[in-house]
Write an enzyme that holds these catalytic residues in place. Structure first.
Site, PDB file in Angstrom:
ATOM      1  N   MET A   1      -2.639  -5.585   7.617  1.00 10.51           N
ATOM      2  CA  MET A   1      -3.529  -6.584   7.004  1.00 10.51           C
ATOM      3  C   MET A   1      -2.822  -7.421   5.947  1.00 10.51           C
ATOM      4  O   MET A   1      -3.447  -7.863   4.985  1.00 10.51           O
ATOM      5  CB  MET A   1      -4.734  -5.874   6.374  1.00 10.51           C
ATOM      6  N   SER A   2      -1.517  -7.595   6.109  1.00 12.25           N
ATOM      7  CA  SER A   2      -0.804  -8.388   5.102  1.00 12.25           C
ATOM      8  C   SER A   2       0.372  -9.108   5.734  1.00 12.25           C
ATOM      9  O   SER A   2       0.434  -9.260   6.959  1.00 12.25           O
ATOM     10  CB  SER A   2      -0.304  -7.472   3.975  1.00 12.25           C
TER      11      SER A   2
ATOM     12  N   ALA B   1       2.298  -1.164   4.938  1.00 11.03           N
ATOM     13  CA  ALA B   1       1.921   0.011   5.723  1.00 11.03           C
ATOM     14  C   ALA B   1       1.241  -0.531   6.967  1.00 11.03           C
ATOM     15  O   ALA B   1       0.511  -1.524   6.898  1.00 11.03           O
ATOM     16  CB  ALA B   1       0.968   0.896   4.942  1.00 11.03           C
TER      17      ALA B   1
ATOM     18  N   ASN C   1       0.333   5.578  10.426  1.00  9.84           N
ATOM     19  CA  ASN C   1      -0.605   6.242  11.344  1.00  9.84           C
ATOM     20  C   ASN C   1      -0.472   5.548  12.683  1.00  9.84           C
ATOM     21  O   ASN C   1       0.110   4.471  12.762  1.00  9.84           O
ATOM     22  CB  ASN C   1      -2.053   6.071  10.832  1.00  9.84           C
TER      23      ASN C   1
ATOM     24  N   HIS D   1      -2.598  -0.061  -5.261  1.00 16.49           N
ATOM     25  CA  HIS D   1      -1.748  -1.168  -5.689  1.00 16.49           C
ATOM     26  C   HIS D   1      -1.757  -1.277  -7.204  1.00 16.49           C
ATOM     27  O   HIS D   1      -2.748  -1.678  -7.777  1.00 16.49           O
ATOM     28  CB  HIS D   1      -2.264  -2.496  -5.125  1.00 16.49           C
TER      29      HIS D   1
ATOM     30  N   HIS E   1      -4.734  -9.366  -1.009  1.00 16.57           N
ATOM     31  CA  HIS E   1      -4.994  -9.532   0.422  1.00 16.57           C
ATOM     32  C   HIS E   1      -6.181 -10.459   0.637  1.00 16.57           C
ATOM     33  O   HIS E   1      -7.074 -10.539  -0.207  1.00 16.57           O
ATOM     34  CB  HIS E   1      -5.350  -8.170   1.054  1.00 16.57           C
TER      35      HIS E   1
ATOM     36  N   HIS F   1      -8.023   5.538   4.432  1.00 18.76           N
ATOM     37  CA  HIS F   1      -7.057   4.874   3.549  1.00 18.76           C
ATOM     38  C   HIS F   1      -6.211   5.908   2.808  1.00 18.76           C
ATOM     39  O   HIS F   1      -5.022   5.696   2.581  1.00 18.76           O
ATOM     40  CB  HIS F   1      -7.798   3.972   2.568  1.00 18.76           C
TER      41      HIS F   1
ATOM     42  N   SER G   1       0.794  -1.244   0.000  1.00 16.94           N
ATOM     43  CA  SER G   1       0.000   0.000   0.000  1.00 16.94           C
ATOM     44  C   SER G   1       0.814   1.276   0.000  1.00 16.94           C
ATOM     45  O   SER G   1       1.558   1.525   0.947  1.00 16.94           O
ATOM     46  CB  SER G   1      -0.835   0.099   1.279  1.00 16.94           C
TER      47      SER G   1
ATOM     48  N   TYR H   1      -8.564  -9.815   2.597  1.00 22.59           N
ATOM     49  CA  TYR H   1      -9.793  -9.021   2.729  1.00 22.59           C
ATOM     50  C   TYR H   1     -10.432  -8.684   1.391  1.00 22.59           C
ATOM     51  O   TYR H   1     -11.590  -8.276   1.323  1.00 22.59           O
ATOM     52  CB  TYR H   1      -9.557  -7.747   3.561  1.00 22.59           C
ATOM     53  N   GLU H   2      -9.671  -8.859   0.297  1.00 24.82           N
ATOM     54  CA  GLU H   2     -10.269  -8.631  -1.019  1.00 24.82           C
ATOM     55  C   GLU H   2     -11.125  -9.825  -1.446  1.00 24.82           C
ATOM     56  O   GLU H   2     -11.793  -9.768  -2.474  1.00 24.82           O
ATOM     57  CB  GLU H   2      -9.165  -8.414  -2.058  1.00 24.82           C
TER      58      GLU H   2
HETATM   59  N1  HPA Z   1      -4.570  -0.858  11.042  1.00 24.03           N
HETATM   60  C1  HPA Z   1      -4.499  -1.890  10.188  1.00 24.03           C
HETATM   61  N2  HPA Z   1      -3.868  -1.839   9.024  1.00 24.03           N
HETATM   62  C2  HPA Z   1      -3.245  -0.693   8.721  1.00 24.03           C
HETATM   63  C3  HPA Z   1      -3.258   0.420   9.557  1.00 24.03           C
HETATM   64  C4  HPA Z   1      -3.960   0.330  10.796  1.00 24.03           C
HETATM   65  O1  HPA Z   1      -4.029   1.277  11.597  1.00 24.03           O
HETATM   66  N3  HPA Z   1      -2.545   1.392   8.945  1.00 24.03           N
HETATM   67  C5  HPA Z   1      -2.093   0.878   7.771  1.00 24.03           C
HETATM   68  N4  HPA Z   1      -2.525  -0.385   7.627  1.00 24.03           N
END
Ligand code: HPA
Length: 277
Positions: free
Chosen positions: A212-213, A114, A236, A62, A84, A248, A31, A86-87
């Site tokens: 998430m990866s 990320a 973040n 992506h 991912h 996002h 990401s 989640y997709e």
């Molecule tokens: N949580 C989960 N996945 C993420 C985050 C988060 O705060 N930031 C970037 N990917």
């Protein structure tokens, strides 16, 4: 599983045919990190859409391309984009790219992502070198019949993230004054960000960052005997009751700003690999 390994092997053969011999190191950029400005000599590239059997990503941020070339004499593969869970992809498709790259003959794999910072030591814009992970996706890519020729039924995960590669990353980041920490990455299914209560739970479980990866791909690559490094770009701070809402776009924007550090670090890592050979 048998059919899955055939797919992996046919992608590996295709990569050999189109991109030549396997690279010394592969780097998966997730990401917001795909704009990393790597200058590759003798570059060849191919988009995911042109690789038979390669899963295609749907999430924004992506692009999907493989770039292969040399950095100072070291053969490097950049995988720009990943799919991912989640997709909606099944776990075997999530790990098929990394399996294909290792089956091709690549021994070193750097997974980047990320992530949200949980440990207060982490700040947005920092890198975290993954020492270990919590696989909280509820899945494991090794479920099903095991092919002993590919890896062990019960692979050891004590050093899932290579001490050797991590030491090189620490050395180079310190030398270049790139801010980093080391820590534990929690990999969740997503796609919703965590609730503040979940972030408290993750902290108690020992997580320093959340995303998430990465965890499934790392397990699959370690199973096949590859050396794996993981780098989280802290985009973040993970959700808190009094913190800002997460978007996002913000995650991508901050991840993009870390890209410069990440790129310099990865280029320096290739230099280290060359000297280690
Ligand atoms: N949580 C989960 N996945 C993420 C985050 C988060 O705060 N930031 C970037 N990917």
């Amino acid at each position: 599983m048998h059919g899955e390994w055939q797919k992996v092997d046919s992608i590996a053969e295709f990569l050999l045919k189109t991109l030549g011999s396997a690279p010394d190191i592969a780097m998966v950029l997730g990401s917001g990190l795909k704009d990393a400005a790597f200058g590759l000599e003798n570059e060849k590239s191919i988009s995911f859409a042109d690789i038979p059997g390669w899963p295609r990503s749907t999430v924004t941020g992506h692009s999907g391309v493989l770039r292969k070339g040399r950095i100072g004499g070291v053969e490097v593969l950049l995988q720009l984009g990943r799919v991912h869970l989640y997709e909606g992809y099944p776990v075997e498709e999530v790990v098929r790219p990394v399996r294909s790259i290792v089956a091709w003959g690549t021994r070193n794999v750097v997974m980047t992502n990320a992530a949200g910072g949980i440990n207060p030591w982490l700040k947005p814009g920092m890198l975290m070198f993954i020492e270990d992970h919590l696989n909280l996706t509820g899945r494991n890519p090794l479920v099903g019949a095991n092919d002993d020729a590919r890896g062990q039924r019960f692979p050891d995960m004590t050093d899932a993230y290579s001490r050797n590669l991590r030491a090189l990353l620490v050395e180079e980041a310190s030398r270049m004054d790139i801010p980093f920490k080391m820590g534990v990455y929690a990999g969740l299914l997503g796609p919703s960000y965590e609730t503040p209560a979940e972030v408290v739970m993750l902290r108690r479980l020992g997580a320093d960052a959340v995303g998430m990866s990465t965890v499934l791909e790392a397990i699959a690559a370690v199973h096949m005997g590859a050396e794996v490094a993981g780098i989280s770009c802290i985009s973040n701070m993970a959700a808190t009751y009094d913190g800002p809402k997460l978007s996002h776009d913000d995650v991508k924007e901050t991840a993009g700003r870390v890209t410069e550090h990440l790129t310099r670090l990865l280029v320096a890592l290739t230099g280290k690999l060359r000297r280690a050979r």
